[in-house]
Scaffold this active site. Structure first.
Site, PDB file in Angstrom:
ATOM      1  N   GLY A 102      78.043  56.170  63.797  1.00 27.72           N
ATOM      2  CA  GLY A 102      78.808  56.753  65.007  1.00 27.72           C
ATOM      3  C   GLY A 102      79.740  57.616  64.848  1.00 27.72           C
ATOM      4  CE  LYS A 131      71.702  55.436  61.294  1.00 31.15           C
ATOM      5  NZ  LYS A 131      72.818  54.516  61.325  1.00 31.15           N
ATOM      6  CG  ASN A 170      73.178  51.096  49.056  1.00 29.46           C
ATOM      7  OD1 ASN A 170      74.305  51.405  49.132  1.00 29.46           O
ATOM      8  ND2 ASN A 170      72.798  49.757  49.274  1.00 29.46           N
ATOM      9  CG  ASN A 180      79.403  48.288  54.056  1.00 25.67           C
ATOM     10  OD1 ASN A 180      79.614  48.215  52.962  1.00 25.67           O
ATOM     11  ND2 ASN A 180      78.590  49.228  54.749  1.00 25.67           N
ATOM     12  CB  CYS A 215      93.706  53.747  45.807  1.00 24.89           C
ATOM     13  SG  CYS A 215      93.225  51.863  45.201  1.00 24.89           S
ATOM     14  CB  CYS A 231      96.983  50.498  46.704  1.00 28.92           C
ATOM     15  SG  CYS A 231      97.022  51.215  45.252  1.00 28.92           S
ATOM     16  CB  CYS A 246      75.960  41.564  68.331  1.00 27.80           C
ATOM     17  SG  CYS A 246      75.369  43.245  68.665  1.00 27.80           S
ATOM     18  CB  CYS A 254      96.214  49.444  42.304  1.00 29.92           C
ATOM     19  SG  CYS A 254      94.542  49.403  42.912  1.00 29.92           S
ATOM     20  CB  CYS A 264      94.146  53.117  41.480  1.00 31.05           C
ATOM     21  SG  CYS A 264      95.553  53.134  42.498  1.00 31.05           S
TER      22      CYS A 264
HETATM   23  P1  ATP Z   1      75.060  49.131  63.498  1.00 30.75           P
HETATM   24  O1  ATP Z   1      75.496  48.481  62.177  1.00 30.75           O
HETATM   25  O2  ATP Z   1      75.657  48.686  64.543  1.00 30.75           O
HETATM   26  O3  ATP Z   1      73.676  49.322  63.543  1.00 30.75           O
HETATM   27  P2  ATP Z   1      75.365  51.556  62.002  1.00 30.75           P
HETATM   28  O4  ATP Z   1      75.033  50.570  60.844  1.00 30.75           O
HETATM   29  O5  ATP Z   1      74.746  52.596  62.559  1.00 30.75           O
HETATM   30  O6  ATP Z   1      75.443  50.606  63.363  1.00 30.75           O
HETATM   31  P3  ATP Z   1      77.987  53.010  61.978  1.00 30.75           P
HETATM   32  O7  ATP Z   1      79.422  52.424  61.794  1.00 30.75           O
HETATM   33  O8  ATP Z   1      77.438  53.798  63.338  1.00 30.75           O
HETATM   34  O9  ATP Z   1      76.972  51.809  61.537  1.00 30.75           O
HETATM   35  O10 ATP Z   1      77.722  53.889  60.629  1.00 30.75           O
HETATM   36  C1  ATP Z   1      78.011  53.624  59.443  1.00 30.75           C
HETATM   37  C2  ATP Z   1      76.963  54.132  58.384  1.00 30.75           C
HETATM   38  O11 ATP Z   1      77.453  54.237  57.273  1.00 30.75           O
HETATM   39  C3  ATP Z   1      75.306  53.891  58.937  1.00 30.75           C
HETATM   40  O12 ATP Z   1      74.535  54.901  59.222  1.00 30.75           O
HETATM   41  C4  ATP Z   1      75.303  53.192  57.519  1.00 30.75           C
HETATM   42  O13 ATP Z   1      73.741  53.382  57.326  1.00 30.75           O
HETATM   43  C5  ATP Z   1      76.041  53.997  56.590  1.00 30.75           C
HETATM   44  N1  ATP Z   1      76.167  53.173  55.421  1.00 30.75           N
HETATM   45  C6  ATP Z   1      76.732  52.044  55.209  1.00 30.75           C
HETATM   46  N2  ATP Z   1      76.986  51.584  54.089  1.00 30.75           N
HETATM   47  C7  ATP Z   1      76.223  52.569  53.402  1.00 30.75           C
HETATM   48  C8  ATP Z   1      76.249  52.759  51.948  1.00 30.75           C
HETATM   49  N3  ATP Z   1      76.567  51.820  50.887  1.00 30.75           N
HETATM   50  N4  ATP Z   1      75.458  53.871  51.414  1.00 30.75           N
HETATM   51  C9  ATP Z   1      75.098  54.618  52.312  1.00 30.75           C
HETATM   52  N5  ATP Z   1      75.228  54.938  53.593  1.00 30.75           N
HETATM   53  C10 ATP Z   1      75.996  53.759  54.149  1.00 30.75           C
HETATM   54 ZN    ZN Z   2      95.123  51.650  43.982  1.00 34.65          ZN
END
Ligand code: ATP
Ligand code: ZN
Length: 306
Positions: free
Chosen positions: A46, A90, A113, A161, A203, A206, A227, A280, A285
Site C-alpha cells: 500500500g 507485485k 524475500n 513487518n 539505526c 538503536c 486482520c 546498539c 551500526c
Molecule cells: P496485507 O498483509 O494486509 O495483505 P500487504 O502484505 O500487502 O498487506 P502492505 O503493508 O500493503 O502489506 O505492504 C507491505 C509489502 O511488503 C507487501 O507487499 C509484502 O509482500 C512486502 N514484504 C514484506 N516483507 C517482505 C520481505 N521480507 N521481502 C520482500 N517483500 C516483503
Molecule cells: Zn544502531
C-alpha cells in the site's frame, strides 16, 4: 482551450519538460538531477507501490523494486494495483504499470524475500552490483552520499513487518547506505517516516523505545490472526510524506525530516531526532558510528569554510 494547448506544448517541447514542475516554480534549480538518482523500494504494498508511482511521475532515473508477493483482489482497498493485476507478482505488475506511465525510468524488479539467506545476499548484491552491460551513473558531486560500493542513492523501506525492517537495517548498516523507513499502524490511523543515516542517526536497532515514544505500538509486528485495518488515505499520506522527504533529501531543498509521524485522528504530525545508541546491538551500526565520529574534524572544517 488555453490549458489544453499549453499542456500539449509542454509535452512536445522537451521529453523531460513534463517532469520539471518544481523547477518552473523556482523551488529547485537542479530538478533535472532527479534523472541521475537511483532509489530502491522494498515492499510493493500500500505504501511502496504508491511511492514508486510518485517517483516515476517525478522522473526518477532508476527504480529497484522488491517484493515476494502477488497481487490479490483483497489489495483493491489500496491505491495503485488494479483488478487486471490479480495473480501477477507485485513487482511485475508494478514494473509494467510504471513503464507505461514513464518509459524513461529504468526499472529493475526482484521477486524475492529479503529475509532469507539467499534473499539477503541477493538484496545486497542488487544494491552494489549493476546487471551486465549496465552503465551505472556516478554519484553527483555534492549530492547525497551512497553506501560503500552502492549504486543506489536511497533505499525506501515499505514493508509491513519487523523482520524485514531489521534485514534492511542490517544491509544498510553494513554498506553505510542512507535509507528511509515507513510504517502504518495496524489500526490504519497513524503512520510515520524516518530517515536513517548509518553512524549519524539512530539505526532501526538503536532505539526499541521508539515504539513507546511514538505511540505506534503495533506498527512493527504483525500479530497472528489479527486482520489489520487498511485505509488508502493513510497509506497514500505516508507514501506522500516518504517521497516528499526523499525529494528534499536527494535534491537538497527544504528541511529533511529525521522522523515525521502522522496521527490521522488528531491531524498531529510529531517530529523528532534520534541520535545513535553507542551500545546498539548491531555491530555494523557501532562501526559506522565510530567512522562518523572520526570524521567530525573534517565536518567542522567544511562547516567553517562554508
Ligand atoms: P496485507 O498483509 O494486509 O495483505 P500487504 O502484505 O500487502 O498487506 P502492505 O503493508 O500493503 O502489506 O505492504 C507491505 C509489502 O511488503 C507487501 O507487499 C509484502 O509482500 C512486502 N514484504 C514484506 N516483507 C517482505 C520481505 N521480507 N521481502 C520482500 N517483500 C516483503
Ligand atoms: Zn544502531
Amino acid at each position: 482551450g488555453k490549458i489544453q494547448a499549453m499542456s500539449a506544448e509542454v509535452v512536445d517541447s522537451n521529453p523531460y519538460s513534463r517532469l520539471m514542475a518544481l523547477q518552473r516554480m523556482g523551488i529547485v534549480a537542479n530538478y533535472q538531477d532527479i534523472r541521475s538518482f537511483t532509489v530502491a523500494i522494498v515492499g510493493m504494498g500500500g505504501v511502496g507501490s504508491v511511492a514508486a508511482e510518485m517517483l516515476t511521475r517525478c522522473g526518477i532515473g532508476r527504480l529497484l523494486l522488491y517484493d515476494y508477493d502477488t497481487v490479490e483482489l483483497a489489495n483493491m482497498n489500496r491505491l495503485f494495483f488494479r483488478p487486471e493485476h490479480v495473480g501477477m507478482t507485485k513487482t511485475d505488475a508494478a514494473a509494467k504499470t510504471l513503464a507505461e506511465i514513464n518509459p524513461d525510468v529504468e526499472l529493475e524488479s526482484f521477486t524475492s524475500n529479503i529475509t532469507t539467506v539467499d534473499g539477503f545476499e541477493g538484496f545486497v548484491r542488487s544494491l552494489t552490483q549493476a546487471p551486465l552491460g549496465f552503465q551505472a551513473e556516478p554519484p553527483l558531486p555534492g549530492g547525497p552520499v551512497r553506501g560503500k560500493g552502492s549504486r543506489v542513492d536511497l533505499v525506501l523501506s515499505c514493508v509491513d513487518n519487523y523482520e524485514a525492517r531489521m534485514t534492511i537495517n542490517q544491509a544498510c548498516n553494513e554498506l553505510g547506505q542512507p535509507w528511509m523507513e515507513s510504517g502504518v499502524s495496524e489500526d490504519a490511523v497513524s503512520g510515520h517516516i524516518q530517515l536513517l543515516l548509518p553512524g549519524e542517526t539512530a539505526c532501526f536497532a538503536c532505539v526499541p523505545p521508539l515504539v513507546v515514544a511514538s505511540g505506534i505500538d503495533e506498527r512493527t509486528l504483525k500479530r497472528e490472526g489479527v486482520c489489520a485495518a487498511s485505509l488508502p488515505t493513510t497509506m497514500g499520506m505516508v507514501a506522500g510524506l516518504l517521497v516528499q522527504n526523499s525529494l528534499k533529501y536527494l535534491l537538497r531543498f527544504g528541511t529533511v525530516s529525521r522522523y515525521l509521524g502522522y496521527n490521522a485522528l488528531a491531524d498531529f504530525f510529531p517530529t523528532m531526532e534520534m541520535r545513535p545508541n553507542v551500545q546498539c546491538d548491531n555491530a555494523a551500526c557501532r562501526a559506522r558510528q565510530a567512522e562518523y565520529a572520526a570524521l567530525a574534524p573534517e565536518r567542522e572544517a567544511a562547516a567553517r569554510a562554508a
